[in-house]
Write a protein that holds these residues in place. Structure first.
Motif, short mmCIF file in Angstrom:
data_model
loop_
_atom_site.label_atom_id
_atom_site.label_comp_id
_atom_site.label_asym_id
_atom_site.label_seq_id
_atom_site.Cartn_x
_atom_site.Cartn_y
_atom_site.Cartn_z
N HIS A 283 0.82 -1.22 0.00
CA HIS A 283 0.00 0.00 0.00
C HIS A 283 0.86 1.26 0.00
CE1 HIS A 283 -3.88 -1.92 0.23
NE2 HIS A 283 -3.43 -2.72 1.16
N HIS A 284 2.14 1.14 -0.28
CA HIS A 284 3.03 2.30 -0.48
C HIS A 284 3.06 2.54 -1.99
CE1 HIS A 284 6.20 5.10 0.58
NE2 HIS A 284 6.98 4.60 -0.36
N TYR A 285 2.17 3.41 -2.45
CA TYR A 285 1.94 3.54 -3.89
C TYR A 285 2.93 4.50 -4.55
CZ TYR A 285 -2.57 1.83 -2.16
OH TYR A 285 -3.55 1.13 -1.53
N LEU B 67 -9.20 -6.18 -5.68
CA LEU B 67 -8.07 -5.53 -5.01
C LEU B 67 -6.71 -6.09 -5.46
CD1 LEU B 67 -6.92 -3.54 -3.01
CD2 LEU B 67 -7.35 -5.19 -1.17
N PRO B 68 -6.52 -7.43 -5.54
CA PRO B 68 -5.20 -7.91 -5.99
C PRO B 68 -4.82 -7.35 -7.37
CG PRO B 68 -6.46 -9.71 -5.03
CD PRO B 68 -7.40 -8.55 -5.14
N VAL C 6 -1.26 -0.87 -10.02
CA VAL C 6 -0.73 0.40 -9.53
C VAL C 6 0.79 0.36 -9.45
CG1 VAL C 6 -0.71 0.06 -7.00
CG2 VAL C 6 -1.27 2.32 -7.95
N HIS C 7 1.33 -0.82 -9.15
CA HIS C 7 2.78 -0.94 -9.03
C HIS C 7 3.47 -1.22 -10.37
CE1 HIS C 7 3.04 -0.60 -4.70
NE2 HIS C 7 2.08 -1.49 -4.54
N ARG D 81 -6.08 3.35 -9.50
CA ARG D 81 -6.31 4.51 -8.64
C ARG D 81 -7.78 4.66 -8.26
NH1 ARG D 81 -2.36 8.32 -8.09
NH2 ARG D 81 -3.90 9.99 -7.90
N ALA D 82 -8.66 4.41 -9.23
CA ALA D 82 -10.10 4.50 -8.95
C ALA D 82 -10.49 3.52 -7.85
CB ALA D 82 -10.90 4.23 -10.22
N ARG D 83 -9.96 2.32 -7.93
CA ARG D 83 -10.30 1.29 -6.95
C ARG D 83 -9.68 1.61 -5.58
NH1 ARG D 83 -11.42 -4.12 -5.06
NH2 ARG D 83 -11.43 -3.44 -2.90
#
Length: 761
Positions: A37-39, A207-208, A214-215, A227-229
């Motif tokens: 969760h460190h985006y 989520l997965p 995102v990464h 990002r929306a999720r």
């Protein structure tokens, strides 16, 4: 291993103790889940492969080409060096340029005849296309022939979105990228907090998948999906936490305090020399409706400086006294507590003289309680509270002490709520037999308050009308370092106002007595943010830029201006002959009160003070406010200070004096304050600059923001929609028994400190 424990695994197991220690100490990351969760904060784009003949200007490109020649040149009389490399791919030519100590590595790795892949933004210098300090990967053998792995290297390098992570000293973004690569396979084990119906109904990716995208996005669309999720996850889990707290509040008992006909309120209203504004009537109706319920009110009253918040609060307090309860007003300073006590007793007249010969028949006692009161007066005030003789008390932190007891505390009013912590408000509220109603007031909410308002945690009433007779305030930035004659003109304006029979405030950040911190650097002003000059600038421009940087540094290093020093300088210089006095927090209470009384009576022309005059001080004849070292104050403080002038029929003037250079963020902040009198707009500007703090904790600015993806102002619509969904979920299942994944996410969000904070909030 089950889903929860996989993400709870300590990072040292996956990354090693050294890396894990740096992540824990500097980034607050302890587990695999924390790191996932460190985006990335942004993505660097490498363009698709482009031929040199087709290079677009000012765009990111990736090219594969051969080094035609390479040379190191000197400039600035031999003090500087630059490496120039010319590339060719048969269709055109391109120049690479590297400066400083960074030129030796590419000079060694990219000899003439070698091939490489180069990425950067195309610019023009001396009519030649160039890439300055490009990212590159050497390709093939030194003879320039392609190697076996070139094709895969090109594919891996070109056209990629490279994540750039929030980093820290000793842990650059590329190291975090490697660490994320090590734990990213665990993303498939992430527990999804969104109920399936909600997720599917809004078309969110699981989520997965969002974590993977995102990464390691393949396209910009991947980033948008992720990002929306992830924004929704943050908004929804926070809103569930707040919804559960609001639900718990509805289960708490409180005594309903309904208006009583023919009581104190009616008698007070009958004596009012003016009519309430439409805004005051509307807000009063909202507050009275809350007071009439059997659950504790929790309302924020936000109103411009001078909009009549105190009058609205007083009418609420009178209603509670009419209903048999007591009301307490908590003020942040003794000066303000005394001012409130004086103005409230004056407004109430005989209604505030309960138990005395001159008091009205249905009067109550209005007592003052501060830390510096004499023993006898303090003992009498405490006795009046515990017996119920005093229906109202106005005080400072002294109200919170254990020995203070109430007969029946029904309402707590907190003035300038950002000046108090939750612990202090909670301590006062706990003095009621049942939870009392709570009304918090502010003129300019701090970022965290704005965030809580957006999240819907505070029911909010807004007073946006100024009462008749209030005058506009003109605000200007005075750049004392850049234009000293502007400061001279500022003192002329003060003399002009005094010449018209008015008065002025001069505010300084420091007192200047022996107890001030020795060797203060002053240093909390924002950095200037001046960038280094581009290489192509000439020596004159560089010198000018360097002078600006030094000016900004000098302004920050200089100790803040002090009340005692400035008062002496003004009395002996530009304001000689005027009656100048000082006011600050380390004066004896009687001395402070005497100075304020003289100033209010017009016996003092210029009051040089600290922020002790920030809130509540009401002298309608004061029309000018000069704030020295204005860049050392926050947006909220500046707006509050400005609100001390323009309180009468004459227009107000506020001058924000600063030594910070024109291009600095500090000057931009002062410009924003000068440009608007709208406190709520200023608080939103403040929020965008400082972040909202820990929305569920005690941090009051962005040092430890609990939001990783969500931006409070930008994402208001998402937050509002998430609130609706959260309220529905909690109403149907308050304990979240049918949503174990959501409960897990909530437990991760709410550590013990935040849980207690919510319970008290």
């Amino acid at each position: 291993m089950d889903r929860v424990s996989a993400l709870d695994e300590p990072l040292k197991k996956s990354l090693g103790p050294a890396t894990a220690k740096v992540m824990a100490e500097h980034l607050g990351l302890h587990t695999v889940g924390d790191l996932l969760h460190h985006y990335p904060r942004r993505y660097e784009e490498r363009g698709q492969l482009t031929t040199l003949a087709e290079l677009p200007l000012d765009e990111d490109v990736t090219v594969v080409a051969q080094v035609a020649d390479s040379r190191i040149l000197t400039f600035n009389h031999g003090r500087g060096q630059r490496l120039e490399i010319t590339l060719t791919d048969g269709s055109g030519r391109l120049q690479l340029v590297f400066f400083g100590r960074g030129l030796h590595k590419p000079h060694k790795e990219l000899p003439p005849g070698s091939r490489g892949m180069f990425a950067g933004k195309v610019s023009v210098f001396n009519r030649k296309l160039q890439l300055a300090h490009p990212t590159y990967v050497p390709l093939g053998r030194p003879d320039g022939e392609p190697g076996d792995d070139d094709a895969s290297a090109v594919d891996a390098f070109a056209g990629k979105l490279i994540p750039i992570y929030p980093a820290c000293k000793g842990l650059e973004s590329w190291k975090i990228t490697k660490a994320v690569d090590a734990v990213l396979p665990r993303a498939v084990e992430a527990a999804d907090p969104l109920p399936p119906a909600l997720r599917d109904g809004r078309g969110f990716v699981p989520l997965p998948e969002a974590l993977l995208k995102v990464h390691r996005p393949e396209t910009k669309a991947d980033i948008e999906d992720a990002r929306a999720r992830l924004k929704w996850d943050e908004a929804f889990v926070l809103q569930v936490a707040l919804a559960r707290r609001r639900y718990a509040d509805t289960q708490l008992p409180a005594v309903a305090r309904k208006p009583v006909a023919g009581g104190l309120l009616d008698a007070f209203d009958a004596e009012l020399p003016f009519t309430l504004t439409e805004g005051q009537r509307k807000v009063t109706a909202e507050i009275f409706a809350d007071l009439a319920t059997e659950h504790p009110m929790h309302r924020l009253l936000q109103g411009e400086v001078g909009s009549g918040k105190t009058l609205v609060a007083l009418r609420a307090m009178l209603t509670v006294v009419d209903a048999g309860g007591q009301a307490a007003l908590l003020a942040p300073t003794e000066v303000l507590a005394q001012q409130h006590h004086r103005s409230i007793t004056e407004m109430m007249g005989g209604l505030a003289e309960g138990g005395t010969l001159g008091g009205a028949e249905n009067a109550t006692k209005v007592v003052l309680l501060t830390g510096s009161m004499g023993t006898a007066a303090r003992r009498q005030a405490l006795l009046d509270l515990v017996t119920g003789e005093a229906g109202m008390v106005i005080g400072t932190h002294a109200l919170i002490e254990d020995k203070v007891r109430f007969h029946d505390l029904g309402l707590v009013v907190v003035d300038e709520q950002h000046r108090f912590g939750v612990e202090q408000r909670d301590a006062l509220r706990s003095k009621g037999k049942q939870p009392p109603h709570l009304l918090v007031m502010t003129a300019t909410p701090i970022p965290r308050t704005v965030a809580m308002t957006v999240f819907g945690d505070l029911e909010t009433s807004v007073l946006d009308q100024l009462p008749a007779g209030r005058s506009p305030i003109a605000s200007h930035v005075v750049p004392a370092q850049d234009k000293p004659h502007f400061l001279a003109r500022a003192w002329e304006r003060v003399r002009e106002e005094v010449g018209k029979g008015h008065q002025a405030y001069v505010v300084c950040p420091r007192i200047g007595d022996d107890e001030d911190e020795k060797g203060s650097k002053g240093g909390k002003g924002p950095k200037s943010g001046t960038k280094k000059a581009p290489a192509k600038e000439n020596a004159k421009e560089k010198a000018k830029e360097k002078a600006k940087e030094k000016a900004a540094e000098d302004a920050e290093k200089r100790p803040p201006l002090a009340v005692l020093d400035v008062a002496d300088q003004l009395s002996a210089g530009p304001l000689a002959g005027l009656r100048v006095e000082v006011l600050h927090g380390r004066m004896q209470p009687d001395d402070k009160d005497a100075v304020m009384r003289r100033f209010a009576a017009g016996e003092v022309d210029v009051l040089v003070a600290t922020t002790v005059i920030e809130v509540g001080v009401n002298v309608p004849n004061a029309t000018a406010m000069v704030i020295m070292d204005a860049d050392r104050f926050g947006v909220s403080q500046l707006h509050q200070l400005r609100g001390r002038v323009g309180r009468g029929a004459a227009p107000g003037l506020c001058l924000l004096v600063t030594d910070m250079p024109e291009a600095s963020p500090a000057r931009a902040r002062l410009g924003a304050v000068a440009a608007t009198l709208d406190g709520f707009e200023l608080s939103r500007i403040d929020l965008e600059q400082r972040r909202e703090g820990d929305v569920l904790g005690q941090a009051q600015s962005g040092v430890r923001s609990s939001l990783r993806m969500l931006a409070v102002i930008e994402d208001e619509e998402i937050i509002a929609a998430a609130r609706e969904e959260a309220v529905a979920v909690v109403a149907a299942d308050p304990e979240l028994e049918s949503s174990p994944e959501l409960r897990t996410a909530l437990d991760a969000l709410l550590d013990t400190e935040r849980e207690q904070y919510l319970d008290k909030g």
